[in-house]
Design an enzyme around this catalytic site. Structure first.
Site, PDB file in Angstrom:
ATOM      1  N   CYS A   1      -8.452  -2.088  -4.714  1.00  0.00           N
ATOM      2  CA  CYS A   1      -7.045  -1.695  -4.809  1.00  0.00           C
ATOM      3  C   CYS A   1      -6.148  -2.937  -4.841  1.00  0.00           C
ATOM      4  O   CYS A   1      -5.214  -3.016  -5.626  1.00  0.00           O
ATOM      5  CB  CYS A   1      -6.699  -0.797  -3.632  1.00  0.00           C
ATOM      6  SG  CYS A   1      -5.436   0.428  -4.011  1.00  0.00           S
TER       7      CYS A   1
ATOM      8  N   HIS B   1       0.799   4.776  -1.908  1.00  0.00           N
ATOM      9  CA  HIS B   1       0.153   5.820  -1.101  1.00  0.00           C
ATOM     10  C   HIS B   1       1.100   6.525  -0.132  1.00  0.00           C
ATOM     11  O   HIS B   1       0.709   7.507   0.498  1.00  0.00           O
ATOM     12  CB  HIS B   1      -0.996   5.222  -0.287  1.00  0.00           C
ATOM     13  CG  HIS B   1      -2.119   4.685  -1.126  1.00  0.00           C
ATOM     14  ND1 HIS B   1      -3.057   5.496  -1.721  1.00  0.00           N
ATOM     15  CD2 HIS B   1      -2.454   3.416  -1.464  1.00  0.00           C
ATOM     16  CE1 HIS B   1      -3.935   4.740  -2.390  1.00  0.00           C
ATOM     17  NE2 HIS B   1      -3.579   3.472  -2.248  1.00  0.00           N
TER      18      HIS B   1
ATOM     19  N   CYS C   1     -36.201   1.534  16.481  1.00  0.00           N
ATOM     20  CA  CYS C   1     -35.381   1.563  17.692  1.00  0.00           C
ATOM     21  C   CYS C   1     -34.471   2.785  17.728  1.00  0.00           C
ATOM     22  O   CYS C   1     -34.407   3.484  18.724  1.00  0.00           O
ATOM     23  CB  CYS C   1     -34.531   0.300  17.798  1.00  0.00           C
ATOM     24  SG  CYS C   1     -35.460  -1.135  18.369  1.00  0.00           S
TER      25      CYS C   1
ATOM     26  N   CYS D   1     -28.188  -6.864  14.042  1.00  0.00           N
ATOM     27  CA  CYS D   1     -29.491  -6.224  14.212  1.00  0.00           C
ATOM     28  C   CYS D   1     -30.558  -6.968  13.424  1.00  0.00           C
ATOM     29  O   CYS D   1     -31.666  -7.164  13.904  1.00  0.00           O
ATOM     30  CB  CYS D   1     -29.438  -4.768  13.743  1.00  0.00           C
ATOM     31  SG  CYS D   1     -29.135  -3.599  15.077  1.00  0.00           S
TER      32      CYS D   1
ATOM     33  N   CYS E   1       0.853  -1.193   0.000  1.00  0.00           N
ATOM     34  CA  CYS E   1       0.000   0.000   0.000  1.00  0.00           C
ATOM     35  C   CYS E   1       0.890   1.246   0.000  1.00  0.00           C
ATOM     36  O   CYS E   1       0.650   2.219  -0.716  1.00  0.00           O
ATOM     37  CB  CYS E   1      -0.894   0.024   1.237  1.00  0.00           C
ATOM     38  SG  CYS E   1      -1.850  -1.472   1.520  1.00  0.00           S
TER      39      CYS E   1
END
Lengths: 151, 270, 106, 152
Positions: free
Chosen positions: B123, B89, B189, B231, B85
């Site tokens: 990526c 970057h 909720c 949930c 990365c």
């Protein structure tokens, strides 16, 4: 990192067996009169002791998730819905029965689940599809228990 | 919940014997009022002082274990391209600052919004020529935590992108859709009843301020989609598939709903 | 084993009481849980921890399954001399994880 | 054992570990077993209340990770110091939680960690001093159950 976090993919495919039973039986017909279902769904009175156990069970009755009341472990009760203490003074067995079977008949915006209804629901998980939250017998047990909750 | 009986309805009901099969209310797309911006609170406001202290101290926050793994992943060359990365970057502290606060974002290639997790995998696939990370896998959560940390303290800033609009609106609808055997929407909720107690636990407002989160319940770190799945299974609904467009749409709406709130990643939640 | 995070002040004055925080990634599987098919999940915990200061053990702990996943410890020691603190976690498989931290006495 | 979910009769949850896990209610330790475990430490020597202080939230929102600090009033000198702090519980599957050894080089008799509590219960911390005496503190902790657990 430990193995704790490596294998979550299978954890996403969990099944649950927290519910003691699930019900695929055909719904029994019932009659609504006013804001009540006056007659027992089973034709017989329920058992209040069994009803108390259902109400207190967070996975089965679910009641204490939203309602407070004269139940064990007050700290683990919800406060999203009316307290059930003395509810038997305020509502008849028939009124309690309709509120359990399908509270949306009384208030369509209610957050209370309909315990005896299988239609009009979205994206129900496969193992709950076409099953009611409680059986007719269990609803009668809970009605018997709640109707006996007097101040 | 008990409520006032509607007189008009009683008259009708008295006249009709309703068989169970005839009880057929349509699935409600409710109009619960959204939380006013000034009333918004992070989930951390609803947790104990101990849990807040845990989040506040990087030396004791267990989520930092994943952040450190993410830091390694950032620097490690991988894939057919043998590229890290950092090779593209540079320093994450500079290049990734504010990035997590802007996701989900529109991906021109697929003409759809993508979550940060999906963006990282795009990526990996295209630039590193490496296998994408599996959803909820340790490296996926580690790199997301590390990238997320670079936005800590910054405001959530959903992109002002017209192309996102239909997806955002779909997410808003999903948030208000009653689902599952228990027939509850997110809004029931988290818009209408936040601050109330569900089985003794406070209901938070459901703002995605700290993801990935270390949830004490999980004894580990997990993504926003894992939390959404919790949930959905809680209301006995069939969860959307991992990385489905529906989850991305909900994430988009949640980001919009939390616009301007502060990123806390990596947060602790009970 | 997993990753560890150690927090030790880089410098201290001789005689200072310093706080040490040590966090390690570990599932701490209790041995009391079962898979869905009923198969028990074997116990897998870190059962022992030591902290040595220039080779002298200054703090030691025995863990049981009631220690939470990703075990955390905070304890104190008196800064005495410049040197190395060595942390060793040992799990049920007798695997050891060793981490070190330098401290300079000013 | 560790999850508060064990309060339930039967429940499956991910618990952050590998795969689907069935949590059944394991046999819990009893206050009697805790007394035995403490006896093993003290060899029958008397335990006096005092000097030890347990700092733990009285009400915890998740029993999987409960922060706890145990400290002991002690000058921590070569002549007078704590040699050991042991923590016990009465309702997890086993009574021992952790044992921590220290000495005059510790500066303070204080240790903090995070523990699992299967249910609401009493915790006991015992400190052994270099003169062979034992001191203790007890504290009650209420564990609430998260309503929205993984796939419950």
């Amino acid at each position: 990192m430990s193995s704790a976090s490596k294998a979550l993919a299978p954890a996403l495919l969990l099944t649950v067996c927290a519910i003691s039973q699930v019900y695929a039986e055909a719904l029994r017909p019932f009659e609504i009169e006013g804001d009540a279902i006056p007659r027992s769904l089973t034709g017989a009175p329920g058992d209040a002791a069994r009803g108390a156990a259902i109400v207190g069970n967070r996975q089965l009755g679910l009641c204490v998730l939203c309602h407070g009341g004269p139940f064990a472990e007050p700290r683990m009760q919800g406060n999203l819905a009316p307290d059930l203490t003395g509810v038997g003074d305020r509502l008849s067995a028939g009124q309690l029965r309709l509120r359990m079977v399908d509270g949306s008949k009384i208030n369509q915006d209610t957050i209370m689940p309909s315990y005896y209804r299988t239609d009009g629901l979205e994206r129900v998980a496969p193992r709950f599809r076409d099953r009611t939250i409680l059986s007719a017998e269990e609803i009668e047990d809970v009605v018997a228990y709640l109707a006996g909750l007097r101040n | 919940m008990e409520a006032a009986v509607r007189p008009a309805w009683i008259g009708l009901a008295l006249a009709v014997l309703v068989a169970a099969v005839a009880v057929q209310p349509s699935p409600a797309q409710e109009t619960v009022r959204p939380i006013a911006p000034q009333d918004r609170l992070s989930g951390s406001a609803f947790m104990s002082a101990e849990a807040r202290a845990l989040q506040a101290d990087d030396a004791s926050n267990p989520a930092m274990l994943w952040v450190k793994d993410g830091e390694d992943i950032w620097a490690r060359k991988t894939g057919v391209a043998e590229r890290s990365c950092a090779d593209c970057h540079g320093e994450a502290g500079a290049s990734m600052k504010g990035v997590a606060a802007r996701y989900p974002a529109f991906d021109p290639a697929s003409q759809k919004p993508v979550t940060l997790d999906q963006r990282i995998n795009i990526c990996r696939t295209i630039n590193q020529k490496a296998e994408p990370f599996a959803p909820e896998s340790q490296p996926a959560l580690a790199i997301a935590s590390y990238v997320g940390l670079q936005s800590r303290g910054m405001p959530i800033t959903p992109p002002d992108d017209k192309r996102l609009k239909p997806f955002l609106e779909a997410g808003r609808s999903l948030f208000g859709l009653r689902q599952g055997q228990l027939n509850l929407s997110c809004a029931n909720c988290h818009d209408a009843l936040w601050g109330g107690k569900l089985g003794g636990s406070p209901i938070p407002q459901a703002h995605p301020t700290g993801y990935p989160i270390y949830r004490l319940e999980w004894q580990g770190i997990g993504s926003l989609q894992r939390r959404l799945r919790n949930c959905m299974t809680g209301v006995r609904a069939e969860p959307f598939a991992p990385n489905s467009i529906e989850f991305t749409e909900i994430e988009l709406y949640l980001a919009e709903r939390a616009k301007g709130m502060t990123v806390e990643t990596p947060a602790i939640r009970p | 084993m997993g990753r560890a995070l150690i927090n030790v002040p880089a410098t201290a004055k001789a005689g200072d009481i310093i706080e040490i925080k040590a966090l390690v990634a570990h599932v701490m599987e209790t041995g009391y849980r079962h898979e869905v098919d009923g198969k028990p999940i074997p116990r897998d915990i870190i059962n022992h921890f030591t902290c040595a200061y220039n080779g002298v053990v200054v703090f030691e702990a025995d863990f049981y399954p009631a220690i939470a996943a990703n075990p955390f410890l905070s304890f104190t020691t008196i800064a005495t001399e410049t040197g190395v603190l060595t942390f060793i976690w040992t799990d049920d498989k007798a695997e050891k994880q060793v981490e070190t931290a330098r401290i300079t006495i000013t | 054992m560790p999850s508060p979910a064990t309060r339930r009769d039967v429940l499956i949850l991910g618990a952050g570990a590998a795969g689907s896990i069935l949590l059944t209610r394991p046999s819990a330790a009893t206050p009697e077993q805790m007394r035995e475990a403490i006896l093993e430490l003290t060899n029958g020597a008397p335990i006096r209340p005092g000097k030890v202080h347990i700092d733990v939230p009285p009400l915890v929102e998740n029993g999987n990770s409960v922060p706890i600090t145990v400290s002991v009033d002690s000058p921590m000198t070569a002549d007078a110091h704590v040699t050991l702090i042991a923590l016990f519980n009465e309702k997890n599957p086993q009574p021992n939680v952790g044992t921590f050894r220290m000495g005059p080089r510790s500066g303070k008799a204080r240790v903090a960690t995070r523990i699992r509590l299967a249910t609401s219960q009493q915790l006991t911390a015992i400190a052994r001093l270099n003169d062979g005496s034992f001191w203790s503190d007890k504290v009650d902790v209420i564990v609430t159950i998260a309503a929205c657990t993984e796939d419950s």
